[in-house]
Each structure stands twice: as C-alpha cells, then as structure tokens.
Design a protein around this motif. Structure first.
Motif, PDB file in Angstrom:
ATOM      1  N   LYS A 594       0.823  -1.216   0.000  1.00 46.29           N
ATOM      2  CA  LYS A 594       0.000   0.000   0.000  1.00 46.29           C
ATOM      3  C   LYS A 594       0.857   1.265   0.000  1.00 46.29           C
ATOM      4  CE  LYS A 594      -0.641  -0.087   4.976  1.00 46.29           C
ATOM      5  NZ  LYS A 594      -1.549  -0.352   6.084  1.00 46.29           N
ATOM      6  N   HIS A 595       2.159   1.122   0.292  1.00 47.90           N
ATOM      7  CA  HIS A 595       3.051   2.290   0.254  1.00 47.90           C
ATOM      8  C   HIS A 595       3.687   2.511  -1.119  1.00 47.90           C
ATOM      9  CE1 HIS A 595       3.500   2.165   4.870  1.00 47.90           C
ATOM     10  NE2 HIS A 595       2.526   2.991   4.496  1.00 47.90           N
ATOM     11  N   ILE A 596       3.447   1.541  -2.023  1.00 46.56           N
ATOM     12  CA  ILE A 596       4.026   1.692  -3.371  1.00 46.56           C
ATOM     13  C   ILE A 596       3.154   2.634  -4.177  1.00 46.56           C
ATOM     14  CG2 ILE A 596       4.628   0.516  -5.533  1.00 46.56           C
ATOM     15  CD1 ILE A 596       4.997  -2.042  -3.861  1.00 46.56           C
ATOM     16  N   LYS A 597       3.776   3.705  -4.662  1.00 43.60           N
ATOM     17  CA  LYS A 597       3.014   4.622  -5.521  1.00 43.60           C
ATOM     18  C   LYS A 597       3.052   4.130  -6.960  1.00 43.60           C
ATOM     19  CE  LYS A 597       2.887   9.346  -7.212  1.00 43.60           C
ATOM     20  NZ  LYS A 597       3.863  10.360  -7.625  1.00 43.60           N
ATOM     21  N   SER A 598       4.265   3.740  -7.421  1.00 43.58           N
ATOM     22  CA  SER A 598       4.378   3.293  -8.817  1.00 43.58           C
ATOM     23  C   SER A 598       5.625   2.437  -9.013  1.00 43.58           C
ATOM     24  CB  SER A 598       4.442   4.488  -9.770  1.00 43.58           C
ATOM     25  OG  SER A 598       5.612   5.234  -9.509  1.00 43.58           O
ATOM     26  N   ILE A 599       5.548   1.579  -9.995  1.00 46.24           N
ATOM     27  CA  ILE A 599       6.711   0.804 -10.443  1.00 46.24           C
ATOM     28  C   ILE A 599       6.760   0.972 -11.958  1.00 46.24           C
ATOM     29  CG2 ILE A 599       7.837  -1.463 -10.514  1.00 46.24           C
ATOM     30  CD1 ILE A 599       5.930  -2.315  -8.252  1.00 46.24           C
ATOM     31  N   GLU A 600       7.974   1.205 -12.494  1.00 51.52           N
ATOM     32  CA  GLU A 600       8.073   1.377 -13.947  1.00 51.52           C
ATOM     33  C   GLU A 600       9.354   0.744 -14.466  1.00 51.52           C
ATOM     34  OE1 GLU A 600       7.697   4.837 -17.386  1.00 51.52           O
ATOM     35  OE2 GLU A 600       7.616   5.437 -15.280  1.00 51.52           O
ATOM     36  N   ILE A 601       9.213  -0.049 -15.526  1.00 46.89           N
ATOM     37  CA  ILE A 601      10.391  -0.582 -16.220  1.00 46.89           C
ATOM     38  C   ILE A 601      10.895   0.493 -17.172  1.00 46.89           C
ATOM     39  CG2 ILE A 601      11.250  -2.349 -17.809  1.00 46.89           C
ATOM     40  CD1 ILE A 601       9.050  -4.228 -16.785  1.00 46.89           C
ATOM     41  N   ASP A 602      12.155   0.820 -17.067  1.00 46.39           N
ATOM     42  CA  ASP A 602      12.819   1.793 -17.942  1.00 46.39           C
ATOM     43  C   ASP A 602      12.050   3.099 -18.132  1.00 46.39           C
ATOM     44  OD1 ASP A 602      14.619   2.967 -19.757  1.00 46.39           O
ATOM     45  OD2 ASP A 602      13.435   2.211 -21.437  1.00 46.39           O
ATOM     46  N   PRO A 603      11.967   3.914 -17.083  1.00 41.03           N
ATOM     47  CA  PRO A 603      11.296   5.212 -17.278  1.00 41.03           C
ATOM     48  C   PRO A 603      12.034   6.131 -18.253  1.00 41.03           C
ATOM     49  CG  PRO A 603      12.105   4.977 -15.014  1.00 41.03           C
ATOM     50  CD  PRO A 603      12.442   3.702 -15.728  1.00 41.03           C
ATOM     51  N   SER A 604      13.301   5.810 -18.586  1.00 40.26           N
ATOM     52  CA  SER A 604      14.047   6.649 -19.547  1.00 40.26           C
ATOM     53  C   SER A 604      13.525   6.473 -20.966  1.00 40.26           C
ATOM     54  CB  SER A 604      15.538   6.295 -19.521  1.00 40.26           C
ATOM     55  OG  SER A 604      15.772   5.073 -20.214  1.00 40.26           O
ATOM     56  N   THR A 605      12.705   5.485 -21.194  1.00 33.17           N
ATOM     57  CA  THR A 605      12.149   5.133 -22.515  1.00 33.17           C
ATOM     58  C   THR A 605      13.216   4.753 -23.530  1.00 33.17           C
ATOM     59  OG1 THR A 605      12.124   7.345 -23.555  1.00 33.17           O
ATOM     60  CG2 THR A 605      10.216   6.762 -22.185  1.00 33.17           C
ATOM     61  N   ARG A 606      14.407   4.402 -23.059  1.00 38.05           N
ATOM     62  CA  ARG A 606      15.461   4.031 -24.018  1.00 38.05           C
ATOM     63  C   ARG A 606      15.339   2.592 -24.475  1.00 38.05           C
ATOM     64  NH1 ARG A 606      20.755   5.514 -20.893  1.00 38.05           N
ATOM     65  NH2 ARG A 606      19.435   4.746 -19.213  1.00 38.05           N
ATOM     66  N   MET A 607      14.776   1.706 -23.622  1.00 32.10           N
ATOM     67  CA  MET A 607      14.629   0.309 -24.043  1.00 32.10           C
ATOM     68  C   MET A 607      13.453   0.229 -25.013  1.00 32.10           C
ATOM     69  SD  MET A 607      14.275  -3.116 -21.730  1.00 32.10           S
ATOM     70  CE  MET A 607      12.511  -3.093 -21.442  1.00 32.10           C
ATOM     71  N   ALA A 608      13.707  -0.379 -26.187  1.00 31.35           N
ATOM     72  CA  ALA A 608      12.697  -0.365 -27.258  1.00 31.35           C
ATOM     73  C   ALA A 608      11.664  -1.458 -27.043  1.00 31.35           C
ATOM     74  CB  ALA A 608      13.373  -0.519 -28.614  1.00 31.35           C
ATOM     75  N   ASP A 609      10.941  -1.354 -25.934  1.00 28.99           N
ATOM     76  CA  ASP A 609       9.877  -2.301 -25.627  1.00 28.99           C
ATOM     77  C   ASP A 609       8.705  -1.996 -26.557  1.00 28.99           C
ATOM     78  OD1 ASP A 609       7.595  -3.551 -24.380  1.00 28.99           O
ATOM     79  OD2 ASP A 609       8.826  -3.766 -22.577  1.00 28.99           O
TER      80      ASP A 609
END
Ligand SMILES: [Zn+2]
Length: 625
Positions: A594-609
């Motif tokens: 409940k303390h987690i606000k957000s999780i993000e893989i590669d917020p730099s957007t450099r990985m070409a997912d």
C-alpha cells in the motif's frame, strides 16, 4: 558470349609456382592482418551540355593488397540502369511498394532520355582486355592476373549519356538543376575479405574502393560546378571559388576545364548548373562549407548555412572529427543523397525539412563516407547510425529539449512488426521484399540499435565508444563485428548476444510487470515476465507514496557484468542476473504494497519495448493481458 569461357578457372600453368608461393605466404599474413584494395583514378571528361552526353578518358591504377591473385575485375556502369527493361526498372515495377520517384518512369524513357555508358576501349598494362557488359556491371577478363601486392593500370575510353533525372543522378531534375552527376562514371567494384561485390544497381545502396581521384571536367563556361574534391585551379575558374582579391582570368574558348582532386574517398560526385549561387562558410577548427543553390526567395538556404556551421561542431565533438577540409551542400537530385565531401539536396520544402535532410546527408559522411561499411550488406550501419546522429544533432540544435529524440524510430519499428512485414537486418539491402521494410529496418531499427546499446552499456561508455569506433575504423570498411568489438572493449561487457539477436533475427523486446503480490513481513514480491524473446537488462524505478525513488537494476547474464551507475540513478540496487532462458523473474522490495506509488520498467524510454503499456504499475486500464 559464354561467361565460363570468358573466365577460365585455371591460370596459365607458368604462373602456378610463383603465384602459389606468394598466395600461401600472404594469406597466412592476411589471417592476422587487415587489408583493403586501393584505387587511383585520373579522369578527363568533355561535356556536351546540349546533347547531355560526354566523352570520358579514365586511367585507373589498382593496387591488389589482398592475398589473392585476381583474374578478373568488375566495374559498375550505373547509368545503364536508366533504360527500359533494366533490372532497376523491372524491380521498381514489381515491388509491392515502389519508390514513387521511380515507379514506371524508367520504362517510359525515350532514347534521348535514357542513360548509358559505352565502353569504347579498355586495356590493362597496355594489353587489350576482353570485356562484357551485363546491365549495370562490366565484367572484365584480365589479360594478365594481378598478383598479391601488385599494381595494374587500366585505361578506358568511354562515352556516356546522362539520363533524364529519375533517381538520384541525371539531367534536368524537378527543380531545374541541369546536371546531378552522381554514380556517373565506370567505377571499379570492391573486392574484400568476402570477395567481389559486383551488385547490379537496382536503386538502393553502394560500396566502393578507397583511393584518390583526379578529375578534369570541361564544360560550357557558364556552368558552376560543386562536388567532391578540392578545386585545383580556382583563380582560373572564378564562380566564387577564387581567392580573395584575385582577378579571375578565364582562358579563351567556350569551355572551362575544372580540375578537382579528392584524396582518400571511395566515390566522386558533382553537379552543374548555370544558375548556381555559390556561398562559403567556415566552421571554427573545421571544414569550409560550400553551398550551391538557385535563387532562393525564402531565405532558407542562408539560414541553413548558419545552422550547418553549428551542427558541424556538434558532430565533430560527439561522433569524431571530420577528416577533410571541405564539404559541399548542393541543390540537385531528388531528395537527399550522400556522397564523399558533398551532398545533393532537392530544395522547395519548409525550413525544418531542409535542415533535417541536410543534417542527415551531410553526416552520412561519418558512416557512409569515412567509415564506409558495405552499405549494401549492412545498410543499418550506414542509414541507421546516420539517422541516430541526425536525431541527436537536431535535438542538440534545439537545446536538447527532447529527452529521447529517437522514439519516432521505435514507433516505426512497432508499426512494422504489427504489420508482420519484418525481415532480419542481415538481409542484403537490394533484397528486402518491400521498400517499407527496407526503410524501417535500415533507418529506424538501425538507429534504435544504437539507442539500445546506449541503454545497455550506459551513456558514458556509449559516447566514448562511438568516437573510438570512428577513430579505430575510419577509412577501413568496418563490419558489424568490428563495431561491436569496439563497444565490448570500451564497456568491458559482452555484447555479441545483443547484436546477434537484434541484427540476425526479428525477435523483439517486451517485458511486463506480471504481478505485484501482497507483502510478507514488510516485503512486496514483484513478478516480471519476459514476453518478447529478446532479452534485455532492466532499469526499474519504484516510487513510494512519500515521493522516495528507489532504482533497481537487473543485468542479463549474457552481459557478464553491469553497466556503470548512470546519473540520476544514485543508490541503485543491483539484483541477481536474469538468465535469458527464464520466462519470469521475481524480486522483493522492502515496501508494503500500500506504500508503493508506482513501479516502472525503464522510465528513460530508451529500451525499445514494443508494448510499453504492460511495464508499469498500477496496471493501466488499457493493458493487454
Ligand atoms: Zn541516408
């Protein structure tokens, strides 16, 4: 004429012993060392501007630095492509999505509009050489073999007609430039560690032998010429080339003979028009920039000159120093096209487009011109790397306002994959089955290749590596492996796995946050899933509800190491490797869910997912399962 009879397999027996001995000793050396062929051209061209034809004399000294004995050579005769029924014509009319500039235009050329090269005579070391023209390739049976280390002198008389401009070269382009003289002379094909490269011209990429050009062009006095090479007689020519304060004394007669010399280039291009305005700019500590254009009411060509001076300095500092003293931007052709020390650009577009295409074509000189990979085989190392540099330089000119200027290329890749038309980057440029796939693969996927490397090894080693690559391999035709080895040495990481998969397959990247489990003893378990087959290291940012940021980093086992800490990721926690065989990966974070606000893989957007939507928590509504 029968091909096999032209090129008998066996040599004259009298050559066997000495050739055999030389070949053995030199090929042993060659396994350890690098070699490349060398050309030295002298050409005299006499232009008939009314008929659009010219007579040419060519002396070519060819040095065989290979460990092999050569019994034949090949020349490109590019102008022959502009004839109804040529391979380029048929290819254009049978591709599902032909280049609209070509379409069926070649099939409709009239005799006075076609292009051709007629080889009138050819000799090697004074001996008549038997030859055969096969479309855009001249096949030559040598009267004497060229031994390893030997030089040979070829003399050729030829007569050519400049085609009506259809693609790249030609006369009378859409904007009224009289002559766009590119791929315009009989040009020796390259021979390298993979053998000969006599690729028929179907409209895509090029590869040539490094060497020196000495070119004399006689043309009607009213014409202004811009092109590859340094003008040797500026004070005789005038037209804006003369030294300051010099009074030009043009010789008598109707024609002027322009004498150009270009050292260490693999091609020579020029353009001529009576209406060219000729401006010169000076890059501080850099080359002299020449601009040739017709009357310009928009002011775009003047603005362009200022921006190109700035762009050049960015390029020199980030990607390696341009080694020549001059560069010419010339109005001509049919879009934008790169040549050594020069580019031809069609005008008549909004300023942003003119700047963008000029930056792209000019900075091809790093990858196409100076490094000069075989762009027919590896168009992504030329078009892709140039596109990457173009986006970087345009963003730099705009004060780096865009945090990631390469995202358009990721989107184009995603669209290609969504259309199911992807082909591996190992595909030879001529053989992609659609222009669409060739374009997205060479330009966008090639550019994103560099973006992935920057993400994998980190900014610091990436930028050092790009310069190291340029300085190590300039003038040497590097291959993909040569590039990745430099990056491995720079970063200390293993990278072949990435190149093999990115280039040799159509696998893609797609990672998701699969589950965020209930916490146990204050820890929350995160389950990640590798959905795309292509493995990548992961930068993961977790933010808690107090606004604290915690960075996690999961290397791929194949890397045998970790990228150095990048700015902005202080306190990064390095997790155990994710082996590529494993579809999922679980790790704990010391936060209650409940303390987690957000999780993000590669917020730099450099990985070409190719599917970003599943790499964030809380899970977005539109997330695909
Ligand atoms: Zn390009």
């Amino acid at each position: 004429m029968n091909f096999m009879r032209l090129f008998p397999k066996a040599l004259d027996p009298s050559h066997f012993l000495i050739v055999g001995l030389l070949a053995v000793s030199l090929s042993t050396i060659a396994q350890h060392g690098y070699w490349q062929q060398h050309v030295s051209y002298q050409m005299e061209i006499d232009m008939d501007v009314e008929k659009h034809q010219f007579a040419g004399k060519q002396k070519l000294v060819y040095t065989n630095n290979s460990p092999d004995t050569l019994t034949r050579v090949y020349y490109h005769l590019y102008f022959n492509a502009f004839q109804p029924g040529s391979m380029m014509d048929i290819r254009s009319r049978t591709l599902p999505d032909p280049d609209p500039r070509v379409g069926d235009r070649i099939s409709k050329l009239k005799p006075e509009e076609i292009g051709y090269h007629t080889v009138q005579s050819l000799s090697q070391n004074g001996k008549y050489a038997e030859f055969k023209v096969q479309g855009t390739i001249l096949e030559v049976k040598l009267p004497e073999p060229i031994l390893p280390g030997a030089k040979s002198e070829f003399l050729m008389d030829f007569y050519s007609q400049v085609p009506l401009q259809v693609r790249r070269s030609g006369r009378d382009n859409a904007q009224g430039i009289d002559f766009s003289m590119t791929q315009w002379y009989p040009k020796l094909a390259e021979y390298d560690h993979e053998g000969w490269h006599p690729d028929p011209y179907v409209g895509r990429e090029f590869f040539g032998v490094f060497g020196d050009f000495d070119v004399k062009i006689s043309i009607d006095k009213k014409y202004v010429i811009g092109g590859t090479g340094y003008l040797q007689n500026p004070n005789e020519i005038g037209h804006g080339y003369q030294e300051q304060g010099v009074e030009v004394m043009q010789p008598l007669g109707d024609k002027l003979t322009w004498h150009f010399v270009a050292p260490q280039v693999h091609d020579f291009a020029w353009a001529a028009d009576p209406d060219f305005i000729h401006d010169i700019q000076y890059v501080p500590n850099g080359p002299t920039l020449h601009f040739f254009y017709q009357e310009d009411t928009t002011g775009n060509w003047l603005k362009l000159q200022q921006d190109m001076v700035k762009a050049w300095q960015i390029m020199d500092s980030k990607f390696g120093k341009y080694p020549y003293k001059q560069f010419s931007t010339i109005q001509g052709g049919d879009g934008g096209m790169e040549y050594p020390m020069a580019t031809l650009i069609s005008s008549g577009r909004a300023y942003g487009g003119l700047l963008s295409v000029t930056v792209h074509e000019a900075f091809h000189n790093w990858y196409y011109g100076v490094l000069a990979t075989n762009e027919s085989k590896y168009p992504w190392m030329d078009e892709g790397f140039t596109s990457y540099a173009q986006d970087h330089v345009l963003n730099a000119l705009n004060d780096y306002k865009n945090p990631n200027p390469h995202l358009g290329d990721v989107q184009r890749m995603a669209d290609l994959y969504a259309n199911g038309l992807q082909e591996p980057l190992t595909t030879h440029a001529d053989h992609f089955q659609t222009n669409y796939c060739y374009g997205v693969s060479s330009y966008s996927k090639g550019s994103v290749f560099l973006m992935q490397l920057e993400y994998i090894i980190g900014k610091y080693d990436f930028w050092k590596g790009m310069k190291r690559y340029f300085n190590t391999w300039k003038f040497k035709h590097p291959t993909p492996n040569d590039f990745i080895r430099v990056m491995e040495k720079q970063s200390g990481l293993e990278l072949n796995w990435f190149m093999d998969l990115w280039v040799g397959t159509t696998q893609h990247i797609d990672y998701s946050i699969k589950e965020v489990d209930k916490e146990k003893k204050g820890l929350t378990s995160i389950v990640l899933e590798k959905i795309g087959a292509l493995p990548m290291p992961l930068d993961i940012l977790v933010e808690d509800k107090d606004g604290n940021q915690i960075w996690y980093y999961i290397p791929v086992g194949l890397m045998r190491g970790e990228k150095p800490l990048e700015a902005g990721q202080e306190g990064r926690r390095i997790l155990p490797d994710w082996e590529w065989t494993n579809p999922t990966y679980t790790f704990d974070i010391d936060l209650k869910r409940k303390h987690i606000k957000s999780i993000e893989i590669d917020p730099s957007t450099r990985m070409a997912d190719l599917n970003n939507i599943n790499g964030v928590y809380p899970f977005p509504k539109e997330r695909k399962k």
